[in-house]
Design an enzyme around this catalytic site. Structure first.
Site, PDB file in Angstrom:
ATOM      1  N   ARG A 163      46.873 -21.345  21.567  1.00  0.00           N
ATOM      2  CA  ARG A 163      47.732 -21.540  22.618  1.00  0.00           C
ATOM      3  C   ARG A 163      49.178 -21.660  22.391  1.00  0.00           C
ATOM      4  NH1 ARG A 163      48.924 -26.197  24.657  1.00  0.00           N
ATOM      5  NH2 ARG A 163      46.726 -27.118  24.061  1.00  0.00           N
ATOM      6  N   TYR A 212      57.984  -6.857  44.532  1.00  0.00           N
ATOM      7  CA  TYR A 212      56.494  -6.283  44.406  1.00  0.00           C
ATOM      8  C   TYR A 212      56.022  -7.595  45.190  1.00  0.00           C
ATOM      9  CZ  TYR A 212      51.797  -6.912  42.258  1.00  0.00           C
ATOM     10  OH  TYR A 212      50.531  -7.174  42.399  1.00  0.00           O
ATOM     11  N   LYS A 241      51.708  -2.337  32.972  1.00  0.00           N
ATOM     12  CA  LYS A 241      51.926  -0.995  33.455  1.00  0.00           C
ATOM     13  C   LYS A 241      52.542  -0.186  32.096  1.00  0.00           C
ATOM     14  CE  LYS A 241      51.636  -2.961  37.721  1.00  0.00           C
ATOM     15  NZ  LYS A 241      51.632  -4.416  37.231  1.00  0.00           N
ATOM     16  N   ASP A 273      63.592  -8.189  36.330  1.00  0.00           N
ATOM     17  CA  ASP A 273      62.475  -7.546  36.250  1.00  0.00           C
ATOM     18  C   ASP A 273      62.451  -6.114  35.779  1.00  0.00           C
ATOM     19  OD1 ASP A 273      59.718  -6.122  36.651  1.00  0.00           O
ATOM     20  OD2 ASP A 273      59.339  -7.455  38.311  1.00  0.00           O
TER      21      ASP A 273
END
Length: 377
Positions: free
Chosen positions: A46, A98, A195, A170
């Site tokens: 982690r 978005y 994406k 972004d």
């Protein structure tokens, strides 16, 4: 180093111990320590994993930043960035964001007294007017989703610096192949790596790059505390995707230009949104701050019924959410990616019921044109 070469040779590209030319997938949760607290740099996955670290190093170099971070999704990345803020802080955000980002801000983070204003950030005066005494950051999407609006990142950097704000960008649609926001003054760059960076519809991930050691320390603390990290298998898939990013972006943009020419001549199309069009409102800015116009196109066919008809008849365009894949995708934002935004708000932004969004892939451009033609006629 030229861009396509950088996509292949940036970051950690192999394994020094074995000579493997591909970074190994370290499918491991914990690491043996020589003594209590004395380890090789990895103690628990982690906190850090060698495969994830290789990916994070690669995206850092591609975005010309200081440190990179890989998360389990784009939304996990955005949420972690927002956790850099304190209760009572305010963020000025691009209005045409978005739908998932809108949902996060209006339905989740508002419970923690994190305030926001959705503004047309393509207008610097509106951004300046929206800044409040408790504003801590500007959050920009450019190009936006789904209307492909362009925000001048240099202008936003000036405003952010004048008001001591973080500039968060972004960069999902443009990718680091076409646009490097940190070079233009951004403090934090993020990607839904699901994406274009992944590029093959086979991984869900988010990436963040920061421009300072302080932000790197703060974001790593949040990443380790919250735990929304990307696994080693998915990290490896992203590194593989990055190697062909340049080739894919160029091929998809070439197809997009052909499709735009077809749509311009079609009588059923009322409006086309694509930054590569000379009459697109942000065309000149996009041309100045990016090396390409991308492969996202939105166009209006007048009604929800007509849009549904088109979507039902395409053969090569896959009706699906997401974008940036080798295969072309088609969607209806009002019913899919932006359904979480109230209809009144969608219409106010210009996201009509007849707006179709396509993510252009790398198929033969003539086949894609023929497919849209038969579906619309």
């Amino acid at each position: 180093m030229k861009s396509k070469t950088k996509m292949i040779h940036a970051g950690i590209t192999g394994d020094e111990k074995t000579g493997a030319v591909s970074v190994p997938i370290y499918q491991v949760s914990t690491y043996a320590q020589e003594a209590a607290g004395k380890h090789t740099g990895y103690e628990y996955s982690r906190t850090g994993n060698p495969t994830r670290h290789a990916l994070e190093t690669t995206i850092t170099q591609l975005e010309n930043g200081k440190s990179g971070f890989a998360f389990g999704s784009g939304m996990a990345a955005i949420t972690s960035i927002m956790m850099l803020m304190d209760s009572g802080d305010h963020i000025v955000m691009t209005d045409d964001v978005y739908g998932g980002t809108y949902r996060l801000m209006t339905g989740v983070l508002n419970r923690f007294n994190l305030d926001h204003s959705f503004i047309d950030t393509s207008d610097p005066d509106k951004v300046k007017a929206a800044i409040q005494p408790n504003t801590k950051a500007l959050y920009i999407e450019t190009p936006t989703n789904p209307l492909l609006k362009i925000t001048d990142l240099k202008k936003m950097a000036e405003i952010a610096k004048e008001n001591d704000l973080l500039l968060i960008v972004d960069n999902t649609f443009a990718t680091p192949y076409w646009q490097q926001p940190i070079d233009l003054g951004a403090d934090i760059v993020l990607h839904s790596a699901t994406k274009y960076i992944g590029g093959h519809s086979d991984v869900v991930a988010g990436l963040v790059v920061v421009n300072s050691e302080k932000l790197a320390e703060d974001l790593h603390y949040i990443q380790n505390s919250v735990g929304g990290v990307l696994g080693p298998q998915d990290s490896w898939l992203l590194m593989r995707g990055i190697k062909t990013l340049g080739l894919r972006m160029e091929a998809a943009e070439k197809n997009s230009q052909q499709l735009v020419e077809f749509l311009q001549s079609h009588p059923q199309v009322s409006t086309i949104y694509y930054p590569g069009l000379a009459d697109h409102k942000g065309h000149d800015i996009a041309k100045d701050q990016a090396d390409g116009f991308g492969a996202m196109i939105s166009f209006d066919v007048g009604s929800s019924e007509k849009a549904d008809e088109v979507l039902s008849k395409v053969k090569y365009f896959t009706l699906a959410e997401s974008l940036g894949a080798v295969e072309s995708l088609i969607s209806l934002p009002a019913k899919m990616t932006h359904a979480s935004i109230p209809r009144e708000r969608r219409l106010e932004l210009g996201i009509t019921d007849g707006l179709i969004r396509i993510s252009v892939g790398i198929e033969d451009g003539d086949d894609l044109i023929e497919d849209l033609k038969q579906a619309m006629e």
